[in-house]
Design a protein around this motif. Structure first.
Motif, PDB file in Angstrom:
ATOM      1  N   ASN A  43       0.823  -1.209   0.000  1.00 49.43           N
ATOM      2  CA  ASN A  43       0.000   0.000   0.000  1.00 49.43           C
ATOM      3  C   ASN A  43       0.860   1.263   0.000  1.00 49.43           C
ATOM      4  O   ASN A  43       0.609   2.206   0.742  1.00 49.43           O
ATOM      5  CB  ASN A  43      -0.981  -0.007   1.172  1.00 49.43           C
ATOM      6  N   GLN A  44       1.885   1.275  -0.839  1.00 48.60           N
ATOM      7  CA  GLN A  44       2.763   2.430  -0.989  1.00 48.60           C
ATOM      8  C   GLN A  44       2.408   3.159  -2.269  1.00 48.60           C
ATOM      9  O   GLN A  44       2.174   2.537  -3.300  1.00 48.60           O
ATOM     10  CB  GLN A  44       4.224   2.009  -1.053  1.00 48.60           C
ATOM     11  N   ILE A  45       2.398   4.487  -2.175  1.00 53.94           N
ATOM     12  CA  ILE A  45       2.089   5.314  -3.335  1.00 53.94           C
ATOM     13  C   ILE A  45       3.098   6.447  -3.392  1.00 53.94           C
ATOM     14  O   ILE A  45       3.373   7.104  -2.383  1.00 53.94           O
ATOM     15  CB  ILE A  45       0.675   5.909  -3.232  1.00 53.94           C
ATOM     16  N   TYR A  46       3.667   6.666  -4.574  1.00 60.13           N
ATOM     17  CA  TYR A  46       4.502   7.833  -4.819  1.00 60.13           C
ATOM     18  C   TYR A  46       3.952   8.504  -6.066  1.00 60.13           C
ATOM     19  O   TYR A  46       3.774   7.848  -7.098  1.00 60.13           O
ATOM     20  CB  TYR A  46       5.967   7.455  -5.045  1.00 60.13           C
ATOM     21  N   LEU A  47       3.674   9.794  -5.979  1.00 57.15           N
ATOM     22  CA  LEU A  47       3.150  10.536  -7.126  1.00 57.15           C
ATOM     23  C   LEU A  47       3.994  11.775  -7.366  1.00 57.15           C
ATOM     24  O   LEU A  47       4.322  12.509  -6.427  1.00 57.15           O
ATOM     25  CB  LEU A  47       1.700  10.964  -6.869  1.00 57.15           C
ATOM     26  N   ASN A  48       4.310  12.019  -8.618  1.00 54.62           N
ATOM     27  CA  ASN A  48       4.953  13.259  -9.028  1.00 54.62           C
ATOM     28  C   ASN A  48       3.820  14.223  -9.372  1.00 54.62           C
ATOM     29  O   ASN A  48       3.370  14.301 -10.509  1.00 54.62           O
ATOM     30  CB  ASN A  48       5.856  13.000 -10.236  1.00 54.62           C
ATOM     31  N   ILE A  49       3.340  14.931  -8.366  1.00 56.06           N
ATOM     32  CA  ILE A  49       2.128  15.737  -8.503  1.00 56.06           C
ATOM     33  C   ILE A  49       2.256  16.832  -9.559  1.00 56.06           C
ATOM     34  O   ILE A  49       1.325  17.017 -10.348  1.00 56.06           O
ATOM     35  CB  ILE A  49       1.686  16.285  -7.137  1.00 56.06           C
ATOM     36  N   PRO A  50       3.380  17.576  -9.660  1.00 53.76           N
ATOM     37  CA  PRO A  50       3.460  18.579 -10.730  1.00 53.76           C
ATOM     38  C   PRO A  50       3.332  17.972 -12.131  1.00 53.76           C
ATOM     39  O   PRO A  50       2.686  18.553 -13.008  1.00 53.76           O
ATOM     40  CB  PRO A  50       4.843  19.212 -10.538  1.00 53.76           C
ATOM     41  N   ALA A  51       3.891  16.794 -12.341  1.00 48.42           N
ATOM     42  CA  ALA A  51       3.787  16.144 -13.651  1.00 48.42           C
ATOM     43  C   ALA A  51       2.352  15.697 -13.921  1.00 48.42           C
ATOM     44  O   ALA A  51       1.834  15.836 -15.035  1.00 48.42           O
ATOM     45  CB  ALA A  51       4.733  14.956 -13.731  1.00 48.42           C
ATOM     46  N   ILE A  52       1.676  15.160 -12.900  1.00 47.27           N
ATOM     47  CA  ILE A  52       0.288  14.739 -13.060  1.00 47.27           C
ATOM     48  C   ILE A  52      -0.598  15.946 -13.357  1.00 47.27           C
ATOM     49  O   ILE A  52      -1.458  15.904 -14.245  1.00 47.27           O
ATOM     50  CB  ILE A  52      -0.199  13.978 -11.810  1.00 47.27           C
ATOM     51  N   LEU A  53      -0.380  17.045 -12.638  1.00 51.29           N
ATOM     52  CA  LEU A  53      -1.164  18.253 -12.882  1.00 51.29           C
ATOM     53  C   LEU A  53      -0.944  18.779 -14.293  1.00 51.29           C
ATOM     54  O   LEU A  53      -1.882  19.239 -14.949  1.00 51.29           O
ATOM     55  CB  LEU A  53      -0.815  19.329 -11.856  1.00 51.29           C
ATOM     56  N   TYR A  54       0.297  18.706 -14.773  1.00 52.11           N
ATOM     57  CA  TYR A  54       0.601  19.154 -16.131  1.00 52.11           C
ATOM     58  C   TYR A  54      -0.223  18.376 -17.152  1.00 52.11           C
ATOM     59  O   TYR A  54      -0.858  18.958 -18.036  1.00 52.11           O
ATOM     60  CB  TYR A  54       2.096  18.988 -16.407  1.00 52.11           C
ATOM     61  N   PHE A  55      -0.233  17.051 -17.030  1.00 52.85           N
ATOM     62  CA  PHE A  55      -0.968  16.231 -17.991  1.00 52.85           C
ATOM     63  C   PHE A  55      -2.483  16.410 -17.856  1.00 52.85           C
ATOM     64  O   PHE A  55      -3.202  16.415 -18.853  1.00 52.85           O
ATOM     65  CB  PHE A  55      -0.582  14.756 -17.860  1.00 52.85           C
ATOM     66  N   LEU A  56      -2.974  16.574 -16.631  1.00 56.55           N
ATOM     67  CA  LEU A  56      -4.408  16.787 -16.450  1.00 56.55           C
ATOM     68  C   LEU A  56      -4.845  18.125 -17.047  1.00 56.55           C
ATOM     69  O   LEU A  56      -5.919  18.232 -17.639  1.00 56.55           O
ATOM     70  CB  LEU A  56      -4.777  16.718 -14.965  1.00 56.55           C
ATOM     71  N   GLU A  57      -4.005  19.151 -16.899  1.00 59.42           N
ATOM     72  CA  GLU A  57      -4.330  20.450 -17.480  1.00 59.42           C
ATOM     73  C   GLU A  57      -4.319  20.408 -19.007  1.00 59.42           C
ATOM     74  O   GLU A  57      -5.036  21.159 -19.662  1.00 59.42           O
ATOM     75  CB  GLU A  57      -3.355  21.516 -16.975  1.00 59.42           C
ATOM     76  N   LYS A  58      -3.513  19.527 -19.570  1.00 63.24           N
ATOM     77  CA  LYS A  58      -3.444  19.388 -21.024  1.00 63.24           C
ATOM     78  C   LYS A  58      -4.560  18.502 -21.576  1.00 63.24           C
ATOM     79  O   LYS A  58      -4.660  18.324 -22.776  1.00 63.24           O
ATOM     80  CB  LYS A  58      -2.086  18.815 -21.454  1.00 63.24           C
ATOM     81  N   GLY A  59      -5.371  17.903 -20.684  1.00 63.44           N
ATOM     82  CA  GLY A  59      -6.518  17.126 -21.135  1.00 63.44           C
ATOM     83  C   GLY A  59      -6.385  15.622 -21.005  1.00 63.44           C
ATOM     84  O   GLY A  59      -7.205  14.884 -21.540  1.00 63.44           O
ATOM     85  N   ALA A  60      -5.383  15.149 -20.291  1.00 66.53           N
ATOM     86  CA  ALA A  60      -5.225  13.706 -20.104  1.00 66.53           C
ATOM     87  C   ALA A  60      -6.350  13.175 -19.233  1.00 66.53           C
ATOM     88  O   ALA A  60      -6.806  13.840 -18.300  1.00 66.53           O
ATOM     89  CB  ALA A  60      -3.879  13.402 -19.458  1.00 66.53           C
ATOM     90  N   GLN A  61      -6.795  11.957 -19.520  1.00 66.65           N
ATOM     91  CA  GLN A  61      -7.869  11.313 -18.773  1.00 66.65           C
ATOM     92  C   GLN A  61      -7.286  10.184 -17.919  1.00 66.65           C
ATOM     93  O   GLN A  61      -6.668   9.274 -18.463  1.00 66.65           O
ATOM     94  CB  GLN A  61      -8.908  10.735 -19.728  1.00 66.65           C
ATOM     95  N   PRO A  62      -7.486  10.213 -16.605  1.00 68.70           N
ATOM     96  CA  PRO A  62      -7.015   9.093 -15.775  1.00 68.70           C
ATOM     97  C   PRO A  62      -7.975   7.917 -15.855  1.00 68.70           C
ATOM     98  O   PRO A  62      -9.181   8.092 -16.015  1.00 68.70           O
ATOM     99  CB  PRO A  62      -6.986   9.682 -14.369  1.00 68.70           C
ATOM    100  N   THR A  63      -7.435   6.704 -15.750  1.00 71.25           N
ATOM    101  CA  THR A  63      -8.289   5.525 -15.670  1.00 71.25           C
ATOM    102  C   THR A  63      -8.934   5.503 -14.284  1.00 71.25           C
ATOM    103  O   THR A  63      -8.586   6.303 -13.410  1.00 71.25           O
ATOM    104  CB  THR A  63      -7.482   4.241 -15.894  1.00 71.25           C
ATOM    105  N   GLY A  64      -9.842   4.585 -14.059  1.00 69.68           N
ATOM    106  CA  GLY A  64     -10.562   4.525 -12.789  1.00 69.68           C
ATOM    107  C   GLY A  64      -9.658   4.349 -11.592  1.00 69.68           C
ATOM    108  O   GLY A  64      -9.786   5.057 -10.580  1.00 69.68           O
ATOM    109  N   THR A  65      -8.726   3.418 -11.688  1.00 67.92           N
ATOM    110  CA  THR A  65      -7.822   3.145 -10.564  1.00 67.92           C
ATOM    111  C   THR A  65      -6.890   4.324 -10.306  1.00 67.92           C
ATOM    112  O   THR A  65      -6.680   4.716  -9.161  1.00 67.92           O
ATOM    113  CB  THR A  65      -6.997   1.876 -10.828  1.00 67.92           C
ATOM    114  N   VAL A  66      -6.348   4.895 -11.369  1.00 64.91           N
ATOM    115  CA  VAL A  66      -5.449   6.045 -11.209  1.00 64.91           C
ATOM    116  C   VAL A  66      -6.231   7.235 -10.650  1.00 64.91           C
ATOM    117  O   VAL A  66      -5.713   8.002  -9.837  1.00 64.91           O
ATOM    118  CB  VAL A  66      -4.772   6.392 -12.550  1.00 64.91           C
ATOM    119  N   HIS A  67      -7.480   7.381 -11.049  1.00 66.24           N
ATOM    120  CA  HIS A  67      -8.321   8.451 -10.524  1.00 66.24           C
ATOM    121  C   HIS A  67      -8.502   8.288  -9.014  1.00 66.24           C
ATOM    122  O   HIS A  67      -8.373   9.258  -8.254  1.00 66.24           O
ATOM    123  CB  HIS A  67      -9.680   8.431 -11.230  1.00 66.24           C
TER     124      HIS A  67
END
Length: 88
Positions: A43-67
């Motif tokens: 149950n370990q999670i590491y996220l590069n939040i600035p990179a995720i925000l960049y892709f979400l702002e550009k219109g990337a769609q997360p899958t259900g689990t990633v969401h």
């Protein structure tokens, strides 16, 4: 179109990378960028939040689990705050 999805890394144990990948690519295909790591056993999670925000702002769609993983980490609240500051 770009999606944020899981890419399996572990051979015996299920360990996943969270990647930004083209929709037409297969699950283990070449990714655009690695943006996180998820180990469901420990149950370990590491996220590069600035990179995720960049892709979400550009219109990337997360899958259900990633969401769900991103929601637990508070990525969408941060995205909402960023969008409000850009409007003001």
């Amino acid at each position: 179109m770009v999606k944020l999805r899981l890419k399996r890394c572990g051979r015996k144990q299920a360990i996943y990378r969270i990647v930004a990948i083209d929709v037409r690519s297969r699950r283990e295909g070449r990714d655009l960028r690695k943006v996180g790591f998820y180990d469901p056993i420990k149950n370990q999670i590491y996220l590069n939040i600035p990179a995720i925000l960049y892709f979400l702002e550009k219109g990337a769609q997360p899958t259900g689990t990633v969401h769900d993983i991103s929601k637990k980490a508070g990525v969408f609240t941060e995205l909402h705050l960023n969008q409000q500051t850009k409007v003001n």
